[in-house]
Design an enzyme around this catalytic site. Structure first.
Site, PDB file in Angstrom:
ATOM      1  N   ALA C  74      -2.117   3.562  -4.730  1.00 33.58           N
ATOM      2  CA  ALA C  74      -2.516   4.803  -4.462  1.00 33.58           C
ATOM      3  C   ALA C  74      -4.034   4.457  -3.963  1.00 33.58           C
ATOM      4  O   ALA C  74      -4.995   4.788  -4.569  1.00 33.58           O
ATOM      5  CB  ALA C  74      -2.817   5.569  -5.804  1.00 33.58           C
ATOM      6  N   CYS C 134       0.618   8.925   5.199  1.00 34.23           N
ATOM      7  CA  CYS C 134      -0.018   8.409   3.898  1.00 34.23           C
ATOM      8  C   CYS C 134       0.181   9.371   2.977  1.00 34.23           C
ATOM      9  O   CYS C 134      -0.357  10.517   2.968  1.00 34.23           O
ATOM     10  CB  CYS C 134      -1.277   8.068   4.120  1.00 34.23           C
ATOM     11  SG  CYS C 134      -2.187   7.435   2.617  1.00 34.23           S
ATOM     12  N   ILE C 195       9.154   2.577   8.229  1.00 30.31           N
ATOM     13  CA  ILE C 195       8.592   3.910   7.411  1.00 30.31           C
ATOM     14  C   ILE C 195       7.089   3.416   6.668  1.00 30.31           C
ATOM     15  O   ILE C 195       7.095   2.107   6.588  1.00 30.31           O
ATOM     16  CB  ILE C 195       9.377   4.009   6.368  1.00 30.31           C
ATOM     17  CG1 ILE C 195       9.761   2.847   5.440  1.00 30.31           C
ATOM     18  CG2 ILE C 195      10.942   4.633   7.040  1.00 30.31           C
ATOM     19  CD1 ILE C 195      10.842   3.515   4.281  1.00 30.31           C
ATOM     20  N   GLY C 248      10.107  -3.211   3.264  1.00 31.88           N
ATOM     21  CA  GLY C 248      10.606  -4.125   2.310  1.00 31.88           C
ATOM     22  C   GLY C 248      11.074  -5.516   2.985  1.00 31.88           C
ATOM     23  O   GLY C 248      11.892  -6.132   2.466  1.00 31.88           O
TER      24      GLY C 248
HETATM   25  C1  LIG Z   1      -1.506  -1.619  -1.075  1.00 32.78           C
HETATM   26  C2  LIG Z   1      -0.884  -0.889   0.359  1.00 32.78           C
HETATM   27  C3  LIG Z   1      -1.910  -0.081   1.230  1.00 32.78           C
HETATM   28  C4  LIG Z   1      -1.244   0.356   2.351  1.00 32.78           C
HETATM   29  N1  LIG Z   1      -2.256   1.009   3.176  1.00 32.78           N
HETATM   30  C5  LIG Z   1      -1.878   1.564   4.215  1.00 32.78           C
HETATM   31  C6  LIG Z   1      -2.644   2.163   5.127  1.00 32.78           C
HETATM   32  O1  LIG Z   1      -3.805   2.199   5.209  1.00 32.78           O
HETATM   33  N2  LIG Z   1      -2.104   2.787   6.359  1.00 32.78           N
HETATM   34  C7  LIG Z   1      -0.826   2.741   6.513  1.00 32.78           C
HETATM   35  O2  LIG Z   1      -0.339   3.242   7.679  1.00 32.78           O
HETATM   36  N3  LIG Z   1       0.225   2.083   5.569  1.00 32.78           N
HETATM   37  C8  LIG Z   1      -0.590   1.548   4.555  1.00 32.78           C
HETATM   38  N4  LIG Z   1       0.435   0.920   3.800  1.00 32.78           N
HETATM   39  C9  LIG Z   1       1.868   1.069   3.871  1.00 32.78           C
HETATM   40  C10 LIG Z   1       2.427  -0.153   4.824  1.00 32.78           C
HETATM   41  O3  LIG Z   1       1.754  -0.317   5.636  1.00 32.78           O
HETATM   42  C11 LIG Z   1       3.777  -0.150   4.932  1.00 32.78           C
HETATM   43  O4  LIG Z   1       4.387   1.002   5.615  1.00 32.78           O
HETATM   44  C12 LIG Z   1       4.560  -0.123   3.647  1.00 32.78           C
HETATM   45  O5  LIG Z   1       4.108  -0.916   2.663  1.00 32.78           O
HETATM   46  C13 LIG Z   1       6.127  -0.552   3.601  1.00 32.78           C
HETATM   47  O6  LIG Z   1       6.479  -1.726   4.088  1.00 32.78           O
HETATM   48  P1  LIG Z   1       6.526  -2.914   2.930  1.00 32.78           P
HETATM   49  O7  LIG Z   1       7.777  -2.392   1.948  1.00 32.78           O
HETATM   50  O8  LIG Z   1       6.805  -3.897   3.747  1.00 32.78           O
HETATM   51  O9  LIG Z   1       5.358  -3.170   2.032  1.00 32.78           O
HETATM   52  C14 LIG Z   1       0.151   0.427   2.581  1.00 32.78           C
HETATM   53  C15 LIG Z   1       0.822  -0.218   1.646  1.00 32.78           C
HETATM   54  C16 LIG Z   1       0.429  -1.047   0.629  1.00 32.78           C
HETATM   55  C17 LIG Z   1       1.245  -1.588  -0.287  1.00 32.78           C
END
Ligand SMILES: Cc1cc2nc3c(=O)[nH]c(=O)nc-3n(C[C@H](O)[C@H](O)[C@H](O)COP(=O)(O)O)c2cc1C
Ligand SMILES: Cc1cc2nc3c(=O)[nH]c(=O)nc-3n(C[C@H](O)[C@H](O)[C@H](O)COP(=O)(O)OP(=O)(O)OC[C@H]3O[C@@H](n4cnc5c(N)ncnc54)[C@H](O)[C@@H]3O)c2cc1C
Ligand SMILES: Cc1cc2nc3c(=O)[nH]c(=O)nc-3n(C[C@H](O)[C@H](O)[C@H](O)COP(=O)(O)OP(=O)(O)OC[C@H]3O[C@@H](n4cnc5c(N)ncnc54)[C@H](O)[C@@H]3O)c2cc1C
Ligand SMILES: Cc1cc2nc3c(=O)[nH]c(=O)nc-3n(C[C@H](O)[C@H](O)[C@H](O)COP(=O)(O)O)c2cc1C
Ligand code: FES
Ligand code: FES
Lengths: 305, 252, 305, 252
Positions: C74, C134, C195, C248
């Site tokens: 968050a 977001c 996503i 993921g």
């Molecule tokens: C701590 C954190 C901060 C994130 N901040 C952003 C962000 O600023 N902008 C955005 O588009 N996605 C943000 N995301 C989402 C990631 O870019 C990504 O879409 C999401 O985590 C799913 O991928 P993953 O499962 O590989 O982490 C954030 C994710 C995490 C975990």
């Protein structure tokens, strides 16, 4: 069943549950399959496998893929139809001394109504769970559960045909679950259960093919718990119905979490495959939690978050 | 009656780099176990293993209350399992599945690779019932042969290896024992092999029992994930099977 | 960087990526934070943290909760605003020899446009990723990403203001991701990334309170991969745009799965926290996969499922 | 420079049923490590542990290229860690965080419970720099006292226990050493204790350094999950901290 913990008793419309722990449709067979592992009467309720109008063979094999902290299934509502249920299965389950709920599915409003009407006649079935959220059949469920108008329509029709406790099971695969919940509440649902599986898929990178015959399927298990908690929390804040929380419950702590965000009862699903006695253990675990925190009644912590 | 209980590992024998046998002690009296039944193992300690893993019962020592499992390492769960130490506990749901139907006076057992796992206990049961059996094992090479002595003490052992390092060089289907007369065939192994043997049995007009290794979520009949198409519709491999009469299966 | 595997090169509109492996916004800082662990130039691209019009402090602590095979965050778009980015951060990243993409966020169409216009001026930023998804700020993003009309409007406005590669990042928290994807495609997006996080929550049962200051947050990590694969597969079947798969991805096999269901490139997110060198390792892993399967070019397996 | 590397466990010493010290061997030459820095540990073998776990560096043996960690079992990750065996490897990202700013000629170190972990190495560094230090350790009882000999060899050790089983009976704040004059206080422990000590330092008008244990996802500055409110806005605990001047913190 001498040691019933009275603090755990909850009510969903006309149904009294000796505790909030139920088992989820599709993961508990018809209940008796678990007799070897536990005392079924220790549970608050059992939701049996989806029942449709006619016999369904379900989807082709393979129907299952393991994922991180979860699994995908594409069973597709395999069951022998409502008549077989009423004539044969009902006799095998009607004396199980807990709330035996039938999960009612269909591909059309007529089918839902037909099944509900027939189940309505069964004395020892105190309620149905209307499955408008199955992602695993083309014409089955999820379409009803993802459109507020269609959801309202099917609930309205079933409500007319069914006069015992009507639980409607919601899909998390929507932009606003609150919108669906309100639509369904408006048509006379007695309770909402949530969530059904998340819509997902899995791939075998080596064989370069999907792991499910249907390509996509329904995700369950601890992986989905954060989404399920959020859904229950949102709906609890915006509807008045008693809620049944479902999704990734593996132990008593998980169950408590759902109660804290507003669930009156919970259903244990995939966890039953990993520990077939888990639902009974969760009942004891909740009692212990109340002891440890000095809580007089489970309702004292319901929805406090 | 099925149980969900802890066993204690009393032996972890390496056969090859990808094959091992676990011997497990049950702390109570073992219930009746049929040849061809399986267990569902809770594999702990690996983040990527969520569901239990189904493994056939390789042998039963009813006097010692021990069972043994023959496991091939194919992925994360079986790999994790291979590291288990003597004294560790292993939680099993057991015994699961229908087990072999015992028929006839003289029968043939055909096993391929690690799929042959359930045949040892079957041979033991057949011997107890004084049914004559021949067992034909097909494997890659002599190093992949396991439980040889046990087979020999229970049955007439025949061997076919891919490289000829033991017994016939070639596939089991070309072994001459296949031509003899049997009342039934019990076959466990890779699907193409089971199909070939089942075709042979059909020609000979004798029943052929095969063991299916479908993907399972529960293993005890409640999830409906493991279905196989039979002549009378989808059946759950884990309760109606894993042993099927091949003529009942759509695909065979 | 002598050993570039030419089989891995992919193109997204005007952007040439030396391989499909990018890193996801919010999980990779501004790139240089990872210099100790890996060679940044081994990557196909880097998407930096969300940039908004003005400075944002983000949400209150705690902002993170661990979940089964995943985590909730968050953070809430904490950043120093687009001017600080252009004047200070840009100078620190402009010479990193890979595609440096800015994740553009906002609470209004005007804000999105303002940020996009300013980033448009930066020579070494070949593209932006428009974050309309977001879940962690009230007026920020997810509202745009869950309504096809609003999604179309913001993309239309940004498209007018931005003439380099425009990637639009989609939310999975919708009834039909295809509908949003098509709306955005219709307004001139060059590529879709998907996503963003799933909308979820977590609870501390002992303390009886939410684990995040904002109650709800965004779920990421392997738990969401089945949903992400399904989303990419659906959108790949129904739009023509090059897709960037996210969700993921923990290793090269996961990356391959996304390519098989139709992704041109992928972004590694949460995995960077667990193994800070993983994105580079994934590049090598993909090469190995192509070797092992005798595949001449990564495009030969793209979307074959 | 930060590293992500495997260490080898050379010691796993049980202090109490919930407290243990790991000594870890680095296979190369250790980089410079500041007192107050921490590591992020990859905890393997537990299905419910997904993220790394941040743990302070308790001590550094620069000659042997060893570090030690003092860990309290509070949940699944630390519990899993407690079972690690000598010879096992442990993957760490290190060294992380800012570390203590070394100031003054005579300083006081105050530690509570396992929070005191980083103070041993701090005492060592202070001694090397010939800064006089007193160290006041507060803990439950004498059994929860750890690294006593080491502290004594580096600093003047004072103790306060809840039950009086060692040193003063009572809280650290009521220990008479608090009344002496110091140029700075370094405090690690439960937040209420750090707040009390920081209030005391304010009254004495000396700087007080505290170590924050905020929840972290990455530990090296990229996720923005670990922020703390400071007088100049949200700062990342893992890079701007974990050591803060208490007067810079909004909540202190
Ligand atoms: C701590 C954190 C901060 C994130 N901040 C952003 C962000 O600023 N902008 C955005 O588009 N996605 C943000 N995301 C989402 C990631 O870019 C990504 O879409 C999401 O985590 C799913 O991928 P993953 O499962 O590989 O982490 C954030 C994710 C995490 C975990
Ligand atoms: C009734 C039955 C009896 C079996 N008996 C034996 C036995 O005696 N010895 C033995 O070594 N193996 C046996 N198997 C197969 C064994 O269950 C799988 O090899 C094992 O589950 C793979 O787990 P893994 O984590 O190592 O592989 P994973 O990493 O999960 O996957 C590796 C490969 O194994 C396949 N696989 C994964 N899960 C299953 C599953 N539940 N069922 C079948 N295949 C799967 C996958 O498709 C993949 O190709 C049996 C299977 C069944 C259904
Ligand atoms: C910079 C820093 C230095 C630390 N140094 C030490 C040390 O030297 N020795 C030591 O024993 N502990 C230290 N901690 C705390 C340690 O990180 C947590 O106790 C540990 O992460 C808990 O993991 P778990 O899986 O056992 O607990 P969980 O099962 O995850 O949770 C149990 C409890 O621990 C809390 N917790 C979980 N994760 C974290 C986290 N990442 N940070 C803080 N609290 C958490 C939870 O809120 C919960 O109350 C430090 C923390 C930080 C941030
Ligand atoms: C194998 C399987 C079959 C299922 N079949 C049904 C079904 O027939 N009807 C239904 O409403 N839900 C069905 N579900 C969904 C579960 O009832 C439950 O909503 C979901 O699995 C989430 O809970 P869990 O994470 O505890 O498993 C099924 C789930 C699984 C895993
Ligand atoms: S594996 Fe669940 S029914 Fe067979
Ligand atoms: S823990 Fe990620 S920024 Fe501090």
């Amino acid at each position: 069943m001498n040691n019933i913990d009275k603090r755990l008793e909850v009510t969903i419309k006309d149904m009294v549950l000796r505790n909030p722990v139920m088992t989820a449709s599709g993961t508990f067979g018809y209940g008796y399959d678990y007799e070897d592992f536990m005392n079924l009467e220790s549970l608050g309720g059992i939701v049996v496998k989806a029942t449709t109008g006619a016999n369904r063979e379900g989807n082709a094999y393979p129907r299952m893929a393991e994922t991180s902290s979860g699994m995908l299934n594409a069973v597709g509502l395999q069951n022998k139809g409502v008549d077989y249920f009423c004539n044969t299965l009902y006799n095998k389950i009607k004396d199980i001394n807990t709330n035996m709920i039938v999960n009612v599915s269909g591909s059309s409003i007529e089918e839902y109504v037909e099944v509900a009407e027939k189940i309505n006649e069964l004395k020892n079935i105190p309620g149905i769970e209307l499955n408008i959220s199955c992602p695993n059949v083309k014409q089955g469920g999820m379409a009803f559960g993802t459109d507020p108008k269609m959801a309202a329509e099917v609930v309205k029709a079933v409500r007319r045909a069914y006069n015992k406790t009507l639980i409607v099971k919601l899909s998390p695969n929507v932009t606003s679950i609150v919108e669906i919940a309100k639509a369904v509440e408006g048509e006379g649902a007695d309770s909402l259960s949530l969530i059904n599986t998340l819509f997902g898929m899995a791939v075998d990178a080596e064989k370069r093919q999907p792991l499910l015959s249907t390509v996509t399927g329904g995700l369950s298990g601890p992986a989905v718990k954060p989404v399920a908690l959020r859904c229950v929390w949102q709906v609890a804040k915006q509807t008045k119905l008693p809620l049944i929380g479902i999704g990734g419950i593996m132990n008593a702590t998980d169950a408590i979490e759902f109660i804290l965000v507003g669930a009156t009862a919970i259903e244990v699903g995939t966890a039953n495959f990993i520990n077939p006695a888990i639902s009974q253990e969760i009942v004891y675990g909740i009692s212990e939690y109340l002891d440890r925190h000095n809580i007089k009644n489970i309702s004292d912590i319901r929805g406090i978050i | 009656m099925r149980y969900c209980k802890d066993f204690i590992v009393v032996e972890n024998e390496t056969i090859t780099s990808t094959l091992f046998i676990l011997k497990l002690q049950y702390p109570e009296t073992l219930p009746e176990i049929k040849a061809g039944q399986f267990v569902e193992i809770l594999v702990e300690g690996n983040k990527d293993v969520f569901l239990r893993r189904p493994i056939s019962i390789h042998d039963v020592d009813i006097e010692r209350n021990q069972i043994s499992l023959l496991v091939q390492i194919v992925g994360k769960g079986t790999d994790q399992l291979s590291n288990i130490k003597i004294g560790d506990t292993l939680n099993l749901i057991f015994p699961l599945g229908n087990g072999f139907t015992i028929v006839g006076k003289r029968v043939l057992l055909v096993g391929g690779g690690c799929g042959a796992a359930p045949l040892l206990y079957l041979a033991r049961v057949l011997k107890q019932r004084q049914i004559k059996s021949d067992i034909l094992i097909g494997c890659k090479d002599v190093n992949h042969l396991f439980s040889k002595k046990e087979y020999e003490s229970l049955s007439n052992l025949h061997i076919a290896t891919e490289d000829g390092s033991c017994g016939l060089k070639g596939l089991v289907t070309s072994h001459k024992i296949m031509e003899e007369d049997f009342d039934a065939i019990y076959c466990c192994g890779p699907t193409p092999m089971m199909k070939a043997i089942s075709k042979h049995a059909k020609q000979k007009n004798i029943p052929c029992y095969v063991s299916l290794e479908h993907k399972m979520a529960c293993g005890f009949g409640v999830c409906l994930c493991c279905v196989v198409e039979t002549n009378i519709g989808n059946k759950r491999t884990c309760v109606t099977g894993p042993i099927f009469l091949s003529s009942d299966l759509k695909d065979f």
